[in-house]
Motif scaffolding. Structure first.
Motif, short mmCIF file in Angstrom:
data_model
loop_
_atom_site.label_atom_id
_atom_site.label_comp_id
_atom_site.label_asym_id
_atom_site.label_seq_id
_atom_site.Cartn_x
_atom_site.Cartn_y
_atom_site.Cartn_z
N TYR A 152 0.67 -1.23 -0.06
CA TYR A 152 -0.11 -0.07 0.14
C TYR A 152 0.88 1.31 0.12
O TYR A 152 0.59 2.11 -0.55
CB TYR A 152 -0.67 0.01 1.14
CG TYR A 152 -2.23 -0.87 0.90
CD1 TYR A 152 -3.11 -0.61 0.05
CD2 TYR A 152 -2.54 -1.86 1.90
CE1 TYR A 152 -4.20 -1.21 -0.31
CE2 TYR A 152 -3.69 -2.54 1.60
CZ TYR A 152 -4.60 -2.36 0.66
OH TYR A 152 -5.74 -2.97 0.41
N ARG A 153 1.92 1.18 0.73
CA ARG A 153 2.97 2.48 0.47
C ARG A 153 3.54 2.66 -0.82
O ARG A 153 3.37 3.75 -1.28
CB ARG A 153 4.26 2.07 1.46
CG ARG A 153 5.11 3.08 1.61
CD ARG A 153 6.55 2.74 2.29
NE ARG A 153 6.92 1.69 1.52
CZ ARG A 153 7.58 1.59 0.55
NH1 ARG A 153 7.83 2.78 -0.14
NH2 ARG A 153 8.17 0.52 0.19
N VAL A 154 3.54 1.73 -1.51
CA VAL A 154 4.24 1.71 -3.04
C VAL A 154 3.03 2.44 -3.58
O VAL A 154 3.27 3.29 -4.60
CB VAL A 154 4.70 0.33 -3.74
CG1 VAL A 154 4.73 0.34 -4.91
CG2 VAL A 154 5.81 -0.06 -2.75
N ALA A 159 -3.70 5.47 4.11
CA ALA A 159 -4.92 5.07 5.07
C ALA A 159 -5.09 3.47 5.10
O ALA A 159 -4.97 2.98 6.25
CB ALA A 159 -6.22 5.21 4.40
N GLU A 160 -4.71 2.70 3.94
CA GLU A 160 -4.74 1.52 4.12
C GLU A 160 -3.56 0.76 4.52
O GLU A 160 -3.30 -0.41 5.34
CB GLU A 160 -4.93 0.82 2.60
CG GLU A 160 -6.38 0.95 1.87
CD GLU A 160 -7.50 0.36 2.65
OE1 GLU A 160 -7.18 -0.72 3.55
OE2 GLU A 160 -8.64 0.50 2.59
N ALA A 161 -2.32 1.42 4.38
CA ALA A 161 -1.01 0.96 5.02
C ALA A 161 -1.24 1.12 6.37
O ALA A 161 -0.84 0.21 7.22
CB ALA A 161 0.22 1.96 4.52
N VAL A 188 3.84 8.80 4.54
CA VAL A 188 3.23 8.71 3.22
C VAL A 188 2.00 9.70 3.27
O VAL A 188 2.04 10.64 2.49
CB VAL A 188 2.58 7.07 2.86
CG1 VAL A 188 1.64 7.56 1.53
CG2 VAL A 188 3.67 6.18 2.47
N ARG A 189 1.48 9.78 4.38
CA ARG A 189 0.29 10.71 4.59
C ARG A 189 1.05 12.28 4.76
O ARG A 189 0.10 13.25 4.47
CB ARG A 189 -0.44 10.38 5.98
CG ARG A 189 -1.74 11.16 6.00
CD ARG A 189 -2.31 10.93 7.67
NE ARG A 189 -2.43 9.42 8.02
CZ ARG A 189 -3.21 8.68 7.65
NH1 ARG A 189 -4.30 9.21 6.95
NH2 ARG A 189 -3.48 7.62 8.08
N GLY A 190 2.10 12.09 5.19
CA GLY A 190 2.72 13.52 5.25
C GLY A 190 2.73 14.18 6.57
O GLY A 190 3.10 15.34 6.90
#
Length: 238
Positions: A152-154, A159-161, A188-190
């Motif tokens: 999910y990060r990729v 949210a899913e990660a 990822v979200r920042g």
């Protein structure tokens, strides 16, 4: 789907029921073609019934983490293929003979290797297949969930990660994979503050968790110090 179909991208003949092309990995759009048969050497990427959807693989991850940045670094321990997944050219392996977990791990490796070499197009192409494959694994353990965090990060889906990391932490609040995965999801979200918080929790739990000798820690014992180093860099940079 008809008895024979072709990949809409490369025109490779596909077996009935195939979800992904065994040549280019593209999701199948059933387009009937004139019957063209390959020899017995053709790789069975899609198998009827309880088979695993299309997969391939070999893994490695690496991105610098001098600061807590929105783009989350990859998993440091992702250097070796998962147990039972094998190595070398995945297109030479009969994936239909693998368990769902072995096949899912193999596709995860494919995504991580592509990311490590900078081939993000391939990484993002196969990440959804990997997520689908892990969805076929019954009772996924913390290691499997951490792999899904990375997939999910990729995709850039924070949210899913984070949801997968939280599932690990719900069972074990100090699990290193859950804490590290949650930190990556927040990157990822920042949300650098939240990411740093999870990294600090990771560092605080590190010694006691490693001492537990969990199978997943033993399996990735060479990668755990790299995870710790990444967490230290991320927190000291703030």
């Amino acid at each position: 789907m008809a008895l024979d179909a072709a990949c809409r991208e490369c025109q490779n003949p596909l077996p009935a029921g195939a979800r992904f092309c065994n040549e280019c990995g593209l999701p199948v759009s059933a387009v009937p073609v004139a019957a063209r048969r390959r020899g017995a050497a053709a790789l069975p990427w899609a198998v009827a019934g309880v088979a695993v959807a299309a997969l391939a693989g070999v893994l490695v991850l690496r991105q610098p983490a001098d600061t807590v940045a929105p783009a989350a670094p990859a998993a440091p321990f992702a250097q070796g293929a998962a147990p039972g997944a094998g190595a070398g050219d995945p297109t030479k392996v009969d994936l239909a003979s693998m368990t769902p977990r072995q096949a899912a791990d193999r596709l995860f490796d494919r995504v991580m290797q592509a990311e490590a070499t900078g081939d993000m197009a391939t990484a993002k192409q196969f990440a959804p297949m990997g997520i689908q494959a892990y969805g076929m694994v019954e009772a996924p353990d913390a290691d499997a969930r951490y792999h899904v965090v990375q997939l999910y990060r990729v995709q850039g889906d924070a949210a899913e990660a984070r949801a997968q990391a939280d599932a690990i932490l719900a069972e074990s609040p100090t699990h290193l994979f859950g804490l590290f995965g949650a930190a990556q999801a927040e990157m990822v979200r920042g949300d650098t503050g939240a990411a740093a918080g999870f990294y600090r929790r990771f560092l605080a739990a590190y010694q006691d968790e490693v001492a537990r000798g969990l199978p997943e820690y033993q399996e990735h014992q060479q990668g755990l110090p790299a995870m710790r180093a990444e967490a230290e860099k991320a927190t000291t940079a703030r």
